[in-house]
Design an enzyme around this catalytic site. Structure first.
Site, PDB file in Angstrom:
ATOM      1  N   LYS A 105      31.483  44.305  34.787  1.00 44.77           N
ATOM      2  CA  LYS A 105      30.666  45.657  35.091  1.00 44.77           C
ATOM      3  C   LYS A 105      29.686  46.121  34.175  1.00 44.77           C
ATOM      4  O   LYS A 105      29.006  44.961  33.820  1.00 44.77           O
ATOM      5  CB  LYS A 105      31.813  46.837  35.012  1.00 44.77           C
ATOM      6  CG  LYS A 105      32.953  46.473  35.786  1.00 44.77           C
ATOM      7  CD  LYS A 105      34.170  47.529  36.136  1.00 44.77           C
ATOM      8  CE  LYS A 105      35.325  47.183  36.836  1.00 44.77           C
ATOM      9  NZ  LYS A 105      36.310  48.223  37.240  1.00 44.77           N
ATOM     10  N   GLU A 156      33.186  51.053  43.185  1.00 44.14           N
ATOM     11  CA  GLU A 156      32.261  51.879  42.286  1.00 44.14           C
ATOM     12  C   GLU A 156      30.951  52.129  42.927  1.00 44.14           C
ATOM     13  O   GLU A 156      30.221  52.929  42.686  1.00 44.14           O
ATOM     14  CB  GLU A 156      32.182  51.055  41.119  1.00 44.14           C
ATOM     15  CG  GLU A 156      33.281  51.456  39.986  1.00 44.14           C
ATOM     16  CD  GLU A 156      33.896  50.522  39.254  1.00 44.14           C
ATOM     17  OE1 GLU A 156      32.932  49.363  38.802  1.00 44.14           O
ATOM     18  OE2 GLU A 156      35.075  50.404  38.462  1.00 44.14           O
ATOM     19  N   GLU A 188      41.432  45.810  46.392  1.00 48.95           N
ATOM     20  CA  GLU A 188      41.424  46.509  45.135  1.00 48.95           C
ATOM     21  C   GLU A 188      41.865  48.152  45.526  1.00 48.95           C
ATOM     22  O   GLU A 188      40.778  48.672  46.038  1.00 48.95           O
ATOM     23  CB  GLU A 188      39.882  46.316  44.344  1.00 48.95           C
ATOM     24  CG  GLU A 188      39.602  45.226  43.937  1.00 48.95           C
ATOM     25  CD  GLU A 188      38.594  45.229  42.806  1.00 48.95           C
ATOM     26  OE1 GLU A 188      39.190  44.864  41.770  1.00 48.95           O
ATOM     27  OE2 GLU A 188      37.721  45.716  42.858  1.00 48.95           O
ATOM     28  N   GLY A 248      41.138  50.762  36.828  1.00 52.94           N
ATOM     29  CA  GLY A 248      40.912  51.260  35.345  1.00 52.94           C
ATOM     30  C   GLY A 248      41.978  52.370  35.120  1.00 52.94           C
ATOM     31  O   GLY A 248      41.781  53.191  33.928  1.00 52.94           O
ATOM     32  N   ASN A 299      35.153  40.468  35.965  1.00 50.57           N
ATOM     33  CA  ASN A 299      34.071  41.555  36.520  1.00 50.57           C
ATOM     34  C   ASN A 299      33.828  42.222  35.222  1.00 50.57           C
ATOM     35  O   ASN A 299      34.687  43.315  34.795  1.00 50.57           O
ATOM     36  CB  ASN A 299      34.737  42.495  37.461  1.00 50.57           C
ATOM     37  CG  ASN A 299      33.424  43.501  37.980  1.00 50.57           C
ATOM     38  OD1 ASN A 299      32.445  43.354  37.387  1.00 50.57           O
ATOM     39  ND2 ASN A 299      33.749  44.388  38.851  1.00 50.57           N
ATOM     40  N   HIS A 331      32.286  46.705  45.961  1.00 53.10           N
ATOM     41  CA  HIS A 331      33.027  47.047  44.977  1.00 53.10           C
ATOM     42  C   HIS A 331      32.932  48.872  45.147  1.00 53.10           C
ATOM     43  O   HIS A 331      31.955  49.540  45.691  1.00 53.10           O
ATOM     44  CB  HIS A 331      32.634  46.960  43.566  1.00 53.10           C
ATOM     45  CG  HIS A 331      33.726  47.091  42.448  1.00 53.10           C
ATOM     46  ND1 HIS A 331      33.901  48.335  42.211  1.00 53.10           N
ATOM     47  CD2 HIS A 331      34.495  46.224  41.884  1.00 53.10           C
ATOM     48  CE1 HIS A 331      34.966  48.234  41.172  1.00 53.10           C
ATOM     49  NE2 HIS A 331      35.117  46.944  41.088  1.00 53.10           N
ATOM     50  N   SER A 355      43.736  46.897  37.471  1.00 50.92           N
ATOM     51  CA  SER A 355      44.658  47.139  36.023  1.00 50.92           C
ATOM     52  C   SER A 355      45.418  45.639  36.117  1.00 50.92           C
ATOM     53  O   SER A 355      46.545  45.918  35.351  1.00 50.92           O
ATOM     54  CB  SER A 355      45.594  48.361  36.289  1.00 50.92           C
ATOM     55  OG  SER A 355      44.770  49.445  36.292  1.00 50.92           O
TER      56      SER A 355
HETATM   57  P1  13P Z   1      40.307  46.831  36.014  1.00 51.86           P
HETATM   58  O1  13P Z   1      41.002  45.652  35.764  1.00 51.86           O
HETATM   59  O2  13P Z   1      39.602  47.384  34.736  1.00 51.86           O
HETATM   60  O3  13P Z   1      41.315  48.088  36.463  1.00 51.86           O
HETATM   61  O4  13P Z   1      39.270  46.907  37.036  1.00 51.86           O
HETATM   62  C1  13P Z   1      39.600  46.218  38.330  1.00 51.86           C
HETATM   63  C2  13P Z   1      38.007  45.886  38.974  1.00 51.86           C
HETATM   64  O5  13P Z   1      37.383  46.716  39.314  1.00 51.86           O
HETATM   65  C3  13P Z   1      37.602  44.776  39.143  1.00 51.86           C
HETATM   66  O6  13P Z   1      36.656  44.512  40.222  1.00 51.86           O
END
Ligand code: 13P
Length: 245
Positions: free
Chosen positions: A13, A102, A169, A175, A11, A100, A206
């Protein structure tokens, strides 16, 4: 060593320009030479702007391309700045991330997520459906309740759940470098699998080459949704290699 079929999903982002596609060369090369390459699927979910160019670059590779979100309407409409599932399919997306955290934090509701999943499945995209509790929900010990609510509402009236990969997640793990204790993660993944018997269940939050062995020991995990480590092809390849050594 595992011989399990796994999913490694990148991902990206809101990162990357046309220049970033060069980093895929290493992954394409690795995939050709890696003996266990039939045992897993790699899916890249770049920003909308890179889906077409990436799908084009990967047309002779077994690496698939996916989107990170969509508008819920399956047909065209007056929705300035939005992109629907048919448009994504048209430029080569095979998968789509929906729900997601976010986007949930930016106001996406379970109901909207449900409509987006329905549109995606109707148009033939496979769905990567994200769920997970926040830190305060975990502290209140209501993780299962939250997961149950997100699954029930997000997958309401959806039958073909074998076309859905669920990505667990935990929001507090995204993150941050923090990861769940193995026994907690085992419990959450088992809980999700019990609720959605036909779906594969992945972990995200992570994941990196230094902690992959911890996840690998939890045999019921079907793959990973990887954020920042997926933008570095060496780290991404290391995660895959370590999962199979
Ligand atoms: P990280 O691997 O940067 O923690 O992000 C995870 C994530 O949100 C994948 O969709």
């Amino acid at each position: 060593m595992t011989n399990k079929y796994m999913y490694f999903i990148a991902n990206w982002k809101m990162f990357g320009g046309l220049n970033s596609l060069k980093s895929l060369n290493k992954v394409i090369k690795f995939l050709k030479s890696f003996k266990k390459n039939k045992l897993f699927e790699i899916i890249y979910c770049p920003p909308f702007t890179l889906i077409g160019p990436m799908a084009n670059k990967l047309k002779f590779s077994k690496i698939k391309v996916g989107a990170q979100n969509c508008h819920e309407s399956k047909s065209y409409g007056p929705f300035t700045g939005s992109i629907n599932v048919s448009m994504l399919k048209d430029i080569g997306a095979k998968y789509i991330i929906i729900g997601h955290s976010e986007n949930r934090q930016a106001g996406e509701t379970d109901k909207l997520i449900n409509s987006k999943i329905k549109s995606s499945l109707k148009s033939g995209l496979k769905v990567i459906f994200c769920i997970g509790e926040t830190f305060s929900e975990r502290r209140k010990k209501i993780t299962n309740q939250i997961l149950n609510k997100q699954i029930k509402a997000g997958l309401k009236n959806i039958k073909n759940r074998n076309k859905i990969l669920i990505a667990y997640e935990p929001v507090w793990s995204i993150g941050t470098g923090l990861i769940p204790k193995s026994q907690d993660l085992f419990k959450s993944i088992s809980f999700i699998k019990k609720k959605c018997k036909k779906s594969k269940v992945l972990y995200g939050g992570s994941v990196n080459p230094n902690n992959i062995n911890i996840f690998k020991a939890i045999k019921i995990i079907d793959g990973y949704l990887i954020g920042s480590a997926s933008q570095n092809s060496k780290k991404f390849i290391d995660i895959i290699k370590k999962s199979y050594n």
